[in-house]
Design an enzyme around this catalytic site. Structure first.
Site, short mmCIF file in Angstrom:
data_model
loop_
_atom_site.label_atom_id
_atom_site.label_comp_id
_atom_site.label_asym_id
_atom_site.label_seq_id
_atom_site.Cartn_x
_atom_site.Cartn_y
_atom_site.Cartn_z
N HIS A 138 -43.44 14.62 -31.09
CA HIS A 138 -43.20 13.53 -32.04
C HIS A 138 -44.51 12.74 -32.17
CE1 HIS A 138 -41.63 9.55 -33.27
NE2 HIS A 138 -40.52 10.17 -33.66
N ASP A 215 -41.95 12.81 -22.38
CA ASP A 215 -41.28 12.03 -23.41
C ASP A 215 -39.82 12.48 -23.43
OD1 ASP A 215 -40.08 11.23 -25.75
OD2 ASP A 215 -41.73 11.82 -27.06
N GLN A 218 -35.40 12.61 -26.43
CA GLN A 218 -34.32 13.50 -26.87
C GLN A 218 -33.58 14.15 -25.71
OE1 GLN A 218 -33.20 13.77 -29.89
NE2 GLN A 218 -34.83 12.62 -30.90
N LYS A 241 -31.10 6.21 -28.42
CA LYS A 241 -30.75 7.64 -28.52
C LYS A 241 -29.71 8.00 -27.47
CE LYS A 241 -35.12 8.78 -30.47
NZ LYS A 241 -35.09 8.82 -31.94
N CYS A 379 -41.08 12.86 -38.10
CA CYS A 379 -42.22 12.33 -37.32
C CYS A 379 -42.84 13.42 -36.44
CB CYS A 379 -41.81 11.13 -36.47
SG CYS A 379 -41.38 9.71 -37.45
N1 7TS Z 1 -40.26 10.93 -28.94
C1 7TS Z 1 -39.29 11.73 -29.41
C2 7TS Z 1 -39.15 13.11 -28.88
C3 7TS Z 1 -38.43 11.23 -30.40
O1 7TS Z 1 -37.46 12.02 -30.86
C4 7TS Z 1 -38.58 9.91 -30.88
C5 7TS Z 1 -37.74 9.37 -32.00
C6 7TS Z 1 -39.59 9.12 -30.31
C7 7TS Z 1 -40.41 9.67 -29.35
C8 7TS Z 1 -39.78 7.71 -30.70
O2 7TS Z 1 -38.72 6.94 -30.23
P1 7TS Z 1 -38.62 5.38 -30.62
O3 7TS Z 1 -37.27 4.99 -30.16
O4 7TS Z 1 -39.71 4.69 -29.85
O5 7TS Z 1 -38.80 5.31 -32.09
N2 7TS Z 1 -37.23 10.38 -32.86
C9 7TS Z 1 -36.71 10.19 -34.08
C10 7TS Z 1 -36.20 11.26 -34.84
O6 7TS Z 1 -36.16 12.42 -34.46
N3 7TS Z 1 -35.78 10.79 -36.03
O7 7TS Z 1 -35.99 9.47 -36.06
C11 7TS Z 1 -36.56 9.10 -34.85
#
Ligand code: 7TS
Length: 421
Positions: A138, A215, A218, A241, A379
């Protein structure tokens, strides 16, 4: 623990099968209609919905406990501090970290990774040094490293993937060198669902004395994470999530590393003393938590963890895997449909394209049917480049999805094909 969750667990144990319909009833938003149809929510990889238990925990905090933390002797300040620090202990237990000193609250995964980039990587990097990521990341696990490389003269290296969307592990290993100062990799890919061989990654990096950041954005809701078993040095995730609120997440860091790292943001709470000549830093974990934190978010996150553990993370995982298998089999019957990401070990993510239909059109047509999927680059633009697509449509599954959701998705995809035929 949520009563409904406990009931669902009992039901699962009784029938030998996870009762997703019961879990679904815990999520009030799933009772609403979208465009005149009952909502089918298949966008949990972007943000999961919140069960009543989480909404109630946040409401209870706001109604009965709120004041600023750590600074007051009055009753509410102490109550808020207890709730906030209690949430930290809940997260520690969830991740099996050794100490709450290792649990730093952040806004989410993105902020956690930026913290490591600025506070761990930046002071360690010199021109010629390298940070190693994978092609699956991501943007949150790419851009912070690019920024820190630009500031230090270090280089970002990328371990390749294959056409199934799996890491080429031999090539990953070959990229590890004395120049590598940190490995940063997804535990689970958001765009493809690939579960990475993180234990082997950590072992290979540690054999060369290289620390590893995972990370886990997910991963945590789909099987969980045990940071001692993984033996990683940093682990990041977001509350939203995991059926928790937005604006809260956390960074796990190995205590010995965190101890040596300078703070990355200055302000209240992160100091022991301040004079105009200089300041001294607070103990872990507060050294990394400048300013008033997101207390209600932390409380909601703890409630979300209670909820998930009440359902049984392994039962949820098995349920999602069954839905993924069903959706995959049915999707493959749709002419022109190409699944992007066919790793042997996948989380509950189905990314795909349909020949002749732009993913955004697909998303719009499905929305008319009340079916919420995500379309775009997720992303993860390098992943899209690798598969030579501009975007994909992505359906992602969670504890509250039922077989009927898969049926509605597949029917809507067939209908979309009719429109464009
Ligand atoms: N890393 C992964 C693997 C992610 O899926 C996401 C968000 C992030 C980092 C960032 O997380 P945040 O909570 O700091 O924004 N993924 C997604 C997605 O798959 N669609 O919208 C956000």
């Amino acid at each position: 623990m949520a009563t409904a969750a406990a009931t669902a667990t009992a039901a699962a144990l009784a029938t030998g099968r996870f009762d997703a319909a019961r879990a679904r009833a815990d999520f009030p938003i799933l009772a609403r209609e979208v465009n005149g149809r009952p909502l089918v929510y298949l966008d949990s990889a972007a943000s999961a919905q919140r069960p009543r238990a989480v909404i109630a925990a946040v409401d209870h905090y706001e109604t009965h406990l709120h004041a600023n933390v750590h600074r007051g002797v009055h009753t509410l300040s102490q109550a808020a501090t207890e709730a906030f620090e209690g949430a930290r202990e809940r997260v520690r237990r969830f991740l099996n970290a050794r100490s709450t000193k290792e649990i730093i609250f952040t806004r989410g995964t993105t902020e956690a990774i930026n913290l490591v980039a600025q506070s761990y990587a930046r002071p360690h990097l010199a021109p010629g040094d390298e940070i190693l990521v994978t092609w699956l990341e991501h943007h949150a696990n790419i851009v912070p490293w690019q920024m820190v490389c630009a500031a230090t003269g270090a280089t970002l290296r990328v371990a390749p993937i294959d056409e199934r969307g799996e890491l080429r592990f031999d090539e990953f290993q070959a990229l590890l060198s004395p120049r590598t100062k940190l490995v940063a990799t997804a535990h689970v890919s958001n765009a493809l669902g690939t579960v990475l061989p993180v234990k082997q990654i950590v072992a290979a990096a540690h054999a060369r004395g290289i620390p590893v950041l995972l990370d886990g954005a997910q991963a945590v809701a789909h099987g969980g994470a045990d940071v001692q078993a993984l033996d990683c040095d940093f682990y990041a995730f977001s509350g939203h999530k995991l059926y928790g609120p937005t604006g809260i997440g956390m960074l796990y860091g190995r205590e010995a590393l965190l101890r040596e790292m300078p703070p990355w943001q200055g302000g209240g709470d992160m100091i022991l003393s301040v004079t105009f000549e200089g300041s001294t830093w607070n103990d872990l974990p507060w050294k990394f938590e400048a300013g008033t934190p997101n207390m209600s978010g932390a409380v909601g996150l703890a409630a979300a963890i209670d909820y998930l553990e009440g359902l049984g993370p392994q039962a949820v995982h098995a349920h999602e895997q069954r839905l993924l298998a069903k959706a995959t089999a049915a999707a493959l019957e749709i002419p022109g449909l190409r699944i992007i990401g066919t790793a042997s070990d996948k989380a509950a993510v189905l990314s795909f394209t349909i020949e002749g239909i732009h993913p955004h059109d697909l998303g719009t047509i499905l929305d008319h049917e009340g079916v919420a999927i995500r379309t775009g680059h997720h992303c993860a633009m390098p992943v899209m480049d690798f598969f030579k697509v501009a975007a994909t449509a992505r359906a992602s599954f969670a504890c509250y999805n039922v077989d009927g959701d898969v049926d509605r998705l597949i029917a809507a995809l067939h209908a979309a094909r009719e429109v464009f035929a």
